[in-house]
Motif scaffolding. Sequence first.
Motif, short mmCIF file in Angstrom:
data_model
loop_
_atom_site.label_atom_id
_atom_site.label_comp_id
_atom_site.label_asym_id
_atom_site.label_seq_id
_atom_site.Cartn_x
_atom_site.Cartn_y
_atom_site.Cartn_z
N GLU A 7 -0.29 4.15 -8.13
CA GLU A 7 -0.64 4.16 -9.55
C GLU A 7 -0.30 2.79 -10.14
OE1 GLU A 7 0.26 6.66 -13.69
OE2 GLU A 7 1.17 7.27 -11.78
N GLY A 8 -1.28 2.19 -10.79
CA GLY A 8 -1.04 0.87 -11.36
C GLY A 8 -2.27 0.32 -12.04
N THR A 9 -2.36 -1.01 -12.02
CA THR A 9 -3.46 -1.72 -12.66
C THR A 9 -4.05 -2.70 -11.64
OG1 THR A 9 -2.38 -1.55 -14.81
CG2 THR A 9 -4.15 -3.16 -14.60
N ARG A 10 -5.37 -2.66 -11.50
CA ARG A 10 -6.04 -3.53 -10.54
C ARG A 10 -5.90 -5.01 -10.95
NH1 ARG A 10 -11.88 -0.64 -10.26
NH2 ARG A 10 -12.24 -2.30 -11.78
N ASP A 67 14.54 -4.82 -1.37
CA ASP A 67 13.83 -5.98 -1.91
C ASP A 67 14.15 -6.18 -3.39
OD1 ASP A 67 12.65 -6.40 0.53
OD2 ASP A 67 10.72 -5.50 -0.02
N MET A 68 14.17 -7.43 -3.81
CA MET A 68 14.42 -7.74 -5.23
C MET A 68 13.33 -7.17 -6.12
SD MET A 68 17.25 -9.41 -5.60
CE MET A 68 16.99 -10.19 -7.20
N ILE A 118 7.20 -1.27 -7.75
CA ILE A 118 7.13 -2.63 -7.23
C ILE A 118 6.70 -3.58 -8.35
CG2 ILE A 118 6.06 -4.17 -5.54
CD1 ILE A 118 5.98 -0.52 -4.80
N ALA A 119 7.46 -4.64 -8.54
CA ALA A 119 7.18 -5.60 -9.61
C ALA A 119 5.86 -6.32 -9.38
CB ALA A 119 8.33 -6.60 -9.71
N SER A 120 5.32 -6.86 -10.45
CA SER A 120 3.99 -7.49 -10.41
C SER A 120 3.90 -8.65 -9.43
CB SER A 120 3.61 -7.97 -11.82
OG SER A 120 4.56 -8.88 -12.32
N ASP A 121 5.00 -9.40 -9.29
CA ASP A 121 4.95 -10.56 -8.40
C ASP A 121 5.28 -10.21 -6.95
OD1 ASP A 121 7.60 -9.98 -8.78
OD2 ASP A 121 8.22 -12.01 -9.33
N SER A 122 5.40 -8.90 -6.66
CA SER A 122 5.73 -8.47 -5.30
C SER A 122 4.66 -7.57 -4.68
CB SER A 122 7.08 -7.72 -5.30
OG SER A 122 8.13 -8.57 -5.73
N ASN A 123 3.48 -7.51 -5.32
CA ASN A 123 2.39 -6.74 -4.73
C ASN A 123 1.07 -7.43 -5.08
OD1 ASN A 123 0.77 -5.01 -6.92
ND2 ASN A 123 2.93 -5.09 -7.58
N GLU A 124 0.01 -7.01 -4.42
CA GLU A 124 -1.26 -7.74 -4.48
C GLU A 124 -2.09 -7.44 -5.72
OE1 GLU A 124 -2.56 -8.33 0.12
OE2 GLU A 124 -1.90 -6.32 -0.45
N GLY A 174 -0.92 -7.98 -8.77
CA GLY A 174 -0.49 -8.88 -9.84
C GLY A 174 0.02 -8.13 -11.06
N ASN A 175 0.18 -6.81 -10.94
CA ASN A 175 0.70 -5.95 -12.01
C ASN A 175 1.72 -5.00 -11.41
OD1 ASN A 175 -1.24 -6.66 -14.34
ND2 ASN A 175 -2.67 -6.09 -12.71
N ASN A 176 2.50 -4.35 -12.25
CA ASN A 176 3.46 -3.39 -11.75
C ASN A 176 2.74 -2.26 -11.02
OD1 ASN A 176 5.54 -4.87 -12.90
ND2 ASN A 176 5.55 -3.67 -14.80
N LEU A 177 3.33 -1.82 -9.92
CA LEU A 177 2.72 -0.82 -9.05
C LEU A 177 3.75 0.25 -8.71
CD1 LEU A 177 0.36 0.12 -7.16
CD2 LEU A 177 1.39 -1.34 -5.40
N SER A 178 3.36 1.51 -8.79
CA SER A 178 4.21 2.62 -8.37
C SER A 178 3.63 3.25 -7.11
CB SER A 178 4.32 3.68 -9.47
OG SER A 178 4.97 3.15 -10.61
N ILE A 179 4.49 3.49 -6.12
CA ILE A 179 4.08 4.15 -4.89
C ILE A 179 5.00 5.34 -4.64
CG2 ILE A 179 3.71 3.93 -2.40
CD1 ILE A 179 3.35 0.96 -2.73
N SER A 180 4.41 6.48 -4.35
CA SER A 180 5.18 7.65 -3.96
C SER A 180 4.57 8.21 -2.69
CB SER A 180 5.20 8.70 -5.07
OG SER A 180 3.89 9.12 -5.41
#
Length: 227
Positions: free
Chosen positions: A64-67, A168-169, A196-202, A204-210
């Motif tokens: 769940e996040g923003t493309r 991970d930070m 996962i913070a925006s600068d740590s996933n592809e 470029g936005n905040n991402l939630s993984i469950s």
Amino acid sequence: MKKMYLKTILICCLGIFLSNCEGEDGMNGLNGANGIDGVNGENGQNGVGFDELTQFGSITLSFEGTRPDDVTFTDTVAFKFTAIEGDQLDENSSVTIQDSEINFELIRFLSTPDDSYQETLAAIDLDITNPGQDDQTISFDLEVDDYAIISNDNKYFVIDDGEFSNTDMGVSNFSITNYSFNEETNNLVFSFSMDIASDSNETGNNLSISGEVDVIVLEEVPAVSTR
């Protein structure tokens, strides 16, 4: 000449007689009753499936996040295929149990494993030290390779070589719940979630993984040396 004349008259009379003897058309008969349907044939054998590749359970992930183009999305997918080659099982579905530590290594593919075209996978490395004790510690790593998230607007982006660890930070709010491991059946079950913070996933936005994990893991028996 007279004989010829009488012969001609006889032929004409015979023709008229025969034409008058044509029968009248008969009445149309009634249609016959429909016959009884035949007995259904026996069911054929089931087609060959992928039971051998799905027998060890699955990893289900939700994103769940923003493309990258700033459109929000949600996506859920089940990775349920296991590579079962002998030299792959230690990485794909294994458990190692020691006195104070238990380690699980899991890889599940989105489709039937193939070196060239079906390499989309989710991999989890879960290590628990002093399980069930007050000083229990957990090390968790998730890797997502070559997974395309396709939206209803027919646009997609790819998470490739995405590696996320609870240490991970850029990872926060990590949790594992509903954990259980049955040492008789080797059935491992647990749920997890992380942000996962925006600068740590592809994206470029905040991402939630469950995720939901329900798998069977294998324990290798060391081979006897023949040398």
